[in-house]
Design a protein around this motif. Structure first.
Motif: not given
Length: 467
Positions: A264-274
């Motif tokens: 995880t990186l603060k300031g980055i919008n991360q989406v988990q593949l589903k």
């Protein structure tokens, strides 16, 4: 004397502390008695009585050389290992799974494999890219352990026919859980993931000075695509996160889609593949383009649709980072063409192609110099220069008799410059298309490490074949 072989089942007769304190190893076990090897310098009349109290069986001792004992102790009873019960593994104890995860973390294990067969089950750790058997447990205990893992990962404990994927959040790291139904039960693989990527530094990954310069120049561009290739476990994700960390600031909108989210990186919008609900790389990318992004990171380009969309996104003013499975940096270009991406689009958008591998390093304490025999190399390998010797793995206490200690990365960094752009447009791309003395292939990099005595021929043999 030949090397002492201890089965996983016999191994757990003794705890780590007892084995090292008395310098003993299990040879054979029956219902009422046990035979132990013992360091001949540590054999005294009181030892048998004390061991019988600990083990609860009649003990007979066989004295052997101190070196043989020391070697086997370093393999089967490592100092970092979590102590187990004296007789068997009891998975009913609530702390067994936590101890297992703690042990895996301390040994820098990347994956834990839980496997069940007709009459046995085992747990293996992947350390420095190699699987090592660590536990053997009873079938009934294995089934109980599976349920405990499912509960922690919030999975359906009654579903035993279909694969399942989940996640466990630990204090210092996250764990991806994959469950696969097999012939005799469910196999589990737990991937240990670091939670925080704030300490990953691009300067410390192993890129050489010119390679780092080329890479930094490529990511400074406001648009285009950067692709990193390599097999599973070659460090591609770490390179991507180090890049994102460098690009991450208050003036950029960075979005990622990953499978799984490893850091995880603060300031980055991360989406988990589903994928089971239709959230694939390509559908996520379509949504990203409506989110006003500056930088897009796709975990992997797997199919033609995703490849074309990534190229088009880079063409419309976005910097796109992704990974792809190919054997070399120039092979990435051929792979995109095979996926149906027009050559002119690749030439227009591809900023940089990188291939990388992780190679185990020889233990400096025990490696042995040997004469170079060209017959031991792949038939088609062309020596970039002559060497008279190289080193081979031996094994000692410092490396737990594996012969290796740690890993290093090698990179092939291919800037997409004028000569190569013309080759791509004209469909004349080949392994020689990057003919530039500044760009060494992975095989040349691997050979350099061999010549410096940092790794063994067996470790890089496949690279010398494939590249």
């Amino acid at each position: 004397m030949q090397d002492i072989i201890i089965t996983a089942e016999n191994q757990y007769l003794l705890s780590n502390d007892i084995a090292n304190q008395y310098r003993v190893l299990p040879k054979s076990i029956s219902d009422s008695s046990v035979e132990l090897y013992i360091d001949k310098s540590n054999n005294n009349p009181d030892t048998v009585e004390e061991l019988e109290l600990f083990i609860g069986k009649n003990v007979s001792l066989i004295s052997i050389d101190s070196f043989e004992i020391e070697k086997a102790l370093s393999i089967y009873y490592r100092k970092e290992r979590v102590s187990n019960s004296n007789k068997s593994i009891n998975v009913d104890k609530g702390d067994f799974l936590e101890n297992l995860l703690g042990e895996a973390k301390s040994l820098k294990c990347s994956d834990i494999h839980f496997e069940i067969y007709e009459d046995s089950s085992r747990i293996r750790f992947r350390i420095d890219g190699q699987l090592i058997e660590r536990y053997k447990i009873e079938r009934e205990n294995y089934l109980e352990l599976v349920n405990k893992i499912k509960i922690k990962a919030k999975l359906n404990i009654t579903e035993k026919r279909l694969p399942q994927d989940g996640r466990i959040t630990n204090d210092s790291f996250d764990i991806r859980v994959s469950i696969l139904p097999t012939l005799f039960g469910e196999k589990i693989v737990m991937r240990l993931l670091g939670q925080d990527a704030s300490n990953i530094d691009l300067n410390s990954l192993g890129l050489q000075e010119q390679e780092l310069h080329n890479y930094l120049e490529a990511i400074k561009k406001p648009n285009g695509i950067i692709l990193i290739s390599g097999p599973t476990g070659s460090g591609k994700t770490t390179t991507l996160y180090a890049t994102l960390r460098l690009l991450n600031n208050s003036i950029r909108n960075i979005v990622t889609v990953e499978d799984p989210i490893e850091y995880t990186l603060k300031g980055i919008n991360q989406v988990q593949l589903k994928e089971d609900i239709g959230l694939t790389f390509s559908t996520a990318l379509k949504s990203f383009l409506r989110q006003d992004p500056d930088v897009i990171m796709l975990g992997e380009i797997r199919d033609p649709e995703t490849a074309l969309m990534a190229i088009r996104a880079s063409l419309t003013g976005h910097l796109v980072l992704s990974t792809i499975h190919t054997n070399s940096a120039v092979g990435t270009i051929s792979r995109l063409i095979d996926m149906g991406v027009p050559s002119y689009l690749i030439a227009e958008t591809l900023n940089l192609s990188v291939a990388q591998r992780l190679i185990r390093k020889l233990c400096d304490n025990c490696k042995k110099e040997v004469k170079c025999n060209k017959k031991n190399f792949p038939d088609n390998f062309q020596f970039p220069y002559e060497i008279s010797t190289y080193y081979k793995a031996v094994g000692c206490n410092n490396c737990y008799h594996t012969g290796y200690k740690g890993r290093t990365a090698i990179y092939e960094v291919l800037p997409i410059e004028n000569k190569l752009i013309e080759s791509i447009k004209n469909n004349t791309i080949s392994k020689q298309s990057d003919t530039n003395d500044k760009n060494k292939s992975l095989s040349e990099k691997a050979f350099d490490i061999l010549s410096k005595g940092e790794t063994a021929l067996e470790e890089i043999y496949s690279i010398l074949i494939n590249i």
